[in-house]
Design an enzyme around this catalytic site. Structure first.
Site, PDB file in Angstrom:
ATOM      1  N   HIS A   1      13.849 -20.892 -39.091  1.00 21.60           N
ATOM      2  CA  HIS A   1      14.335 -20.799 -37.820  1.00 21.60           C
ATOM      3  C   HIS A   1      13.881 -22.026 -37.290  1.00 21.60           C
ATOM      4  O   HIS A   1      12.941 -22.441 -37.460  1.00 21.60           O
ATOM      5  CB  HIS A   1      14.304 -19.581 -37.137  1.00 21.60           C
ATOM      6  CG  HIS A   1      12.554 -19.305 -37.065  1.00 21.60           C
ATOM      7  ND1 HIS A   1      12.196 -18.474 -38.022  1.00 21.60           N
ATOM      8  CD2 HIS A   1      11.722 -19.380 -35.954  1.00 21.60           C
ATOM      9  CE1 HIS A   1      10.918 -18.153 -37.779  1.00 21.60           C
ATOM     10  NE2 HIS A   1      10.573 -18.728 -36.441  1.00 21.60           N
TER      11      HIS A   1
ATOM     12  N   HIS B   1      13.273 -23.286 -33.535  1.00 29.18           N
ATOM     13  CA  HIS B   1      13.220 -23.184 -32.011  1.00 29.18           C
ATOM     14  C   HIS B   1      13.722 -24.260 -31.224  1.00 29.18           C
ATOM     15  O   HIS B   1      13.404 -25.440 -31.404  1.00 29.18           O
ATOM     16  CB  HIS B   1      11.741 -22.807 -31.633  1.00 29.18           C
ATOM     17  CG  HIS B   1      10.995 -21.800 -32.194  1.00 29.18           C
ATOM     18  ND1 HIS B   1      10.920 -20.473 -31.425  1.00 29.18           N
ATOM     19  CD2 HIS B   1      10.306 -21.634 -33.373  1.00 29.18           C
ATOM     20  CE1 HIS B   1      10.069 -19.635 -32.165  1.00 29.18           C
ATOM     21  NE2 HIS B   1       9.679 -20.395 -33.420  1.00 29.18           N
TER      22      HIS B   1
HETATM   23  P1  AMP Z   1       7.981 -17.702 -35.422  1.00 29.58           P
HETATM   24  O1  AMP Z   1       6.653 -17.479 -34.544  1.00 29.58           O
HETATM   25  O2  AMP Z   1       7.981 -19.436 -35.280  1.00 29.58           O
HETATM   26  O3  AMP Z   1       8.093 -17.269 -36.890  1.00 29.58           O
HETATM   27  O4  AMP Z   1       9.017 -17.500 -34.412  1.00 29.58           O
HETATM   28  C1  AMP Z   1       9.634 -15.968 -34.204  1.00 29.58           C
HETATM   29  C2  AMP Z   1      10.388 -16.000 -33.237  1.00 29.58           C
HETATM   30  O5  AMP Z   1      11.400 -14.897 -33.137  1.00 29.58           O
HETATM   31  C3  AMP Z   1       9.481 -15.725 -31.848  1.00 29.58           C
HETATM   32  O6  AMP Z   1       9.616 -16.557 -30.917  1.00 29.58           O
HETATM   33  C4  AMP Z   1      10.174 -14.352 -31.847  1.00 29.58           C
HETATM   34  O7  AMP Z   1      10.091 -14.001 -30.173  1.00 29.58           O
HETATM   35  C5  AMP Z   1      11.490 -14.363 -32.052  1.00 29.58           C
HETATM   36  N1  AMP Z   1      12.066 -12.915 -32.200  1.00 29.58           N
HETATM   37  C6  AMP Z   1      11.465 -11.873 -32.988  1.00 29.58           C
HETATM   38  N2  AMP Z   1      12.468 -10.897 -32.950  1.00 29.58           N
HETATM   39  C7  AMP Z   1      13.229 -11.288 -32.401  1.00 29.58           C
HETATM   40  C8  AMP Z   1      14.409 -10.629 -31.879  1.00 29.58           C
HETATM   41  N3  AMP Z   1      14.832  -9.295 -32.488  1.00 29.58           N
HETATM   42  N4  AMP Z   1      15.527 -11.302 -31.106  1.00 29.58           N
HETATM   43  C9  AMP Z   1      15.278 -12.555 -30.635  1.00 29.58           C
HETATM   44  N5  AMP Z   1      14.175 -13.425 -31.240  1.00 29.58           N
HETATM   45  C10 AMP Z   1      13.343 -12.590 -31.872  1.00 29.58           C
END
Ligand code: AMP
Ligand code: ZN
Length: 113
Positions: A99, A101
């Protein structure tokens, strides 16, 4: 992958605030925003992290990047934005599905690089 939260979001099985979708890419608001605008762009197919981008799926990964500018424009990020992809534990990756950001909507301050 059946137990992957982002695969489920991309498939519409878990609700999200979708900002963009096409055949291969899905973008949605981060549930825990770290800036006034914070969304995630993911491939619909399961790619675990940047380490798993390869010759077969590189076009899909690149398409994630290709759509960011248009979404950012719609989100009003005229002052710019930051794109981050955490890969692995040292980077703090918590969801093992590639993903990107996208953060903006204010001056983002201190940079790591
Ligand atoms: P990372 O820590 O780079 O793996 O980022 C994962 C991101 O996914 C975090 O910023 C979380 O807030 C986001 N996240 C986790 N679950 C969800 C969800 N159900 N909907 C939207 N964002 C999510
Ligand atoms: Zn997945």
């Amino acid at each position: 992958m059946s137990d992957c939260i982002f695969c489920k979001i991309a498939a519409g099985e878990i609700p999200s605030t979708c900002l963009y979708e096409d055949d291969t890419v899905f973008a949605f608001r981060d549930i825990n925003p770290q800036a006034p605008v914070h969304f995630l762009v993911i491939p619909k197919e399961h790619i675990a992290s940047m380490n798993d981008v390869n010759a077969e799926n590189a076009a899909v990964a690149a398409h994630c990047l290709e759509v960011i500018g248009g979404i950012a424009e719609k989100e009003g990020l005229t002052g710019g934005y930051r794109v981050i992809s955490n890969c692995g534990p040292d980077a703090g990756q918590t969801v093992p599905h590639l993903h990107f950001h996208v953060l903006g909507g204010k001056p983002l301050g201190e940079k790591i690089i």
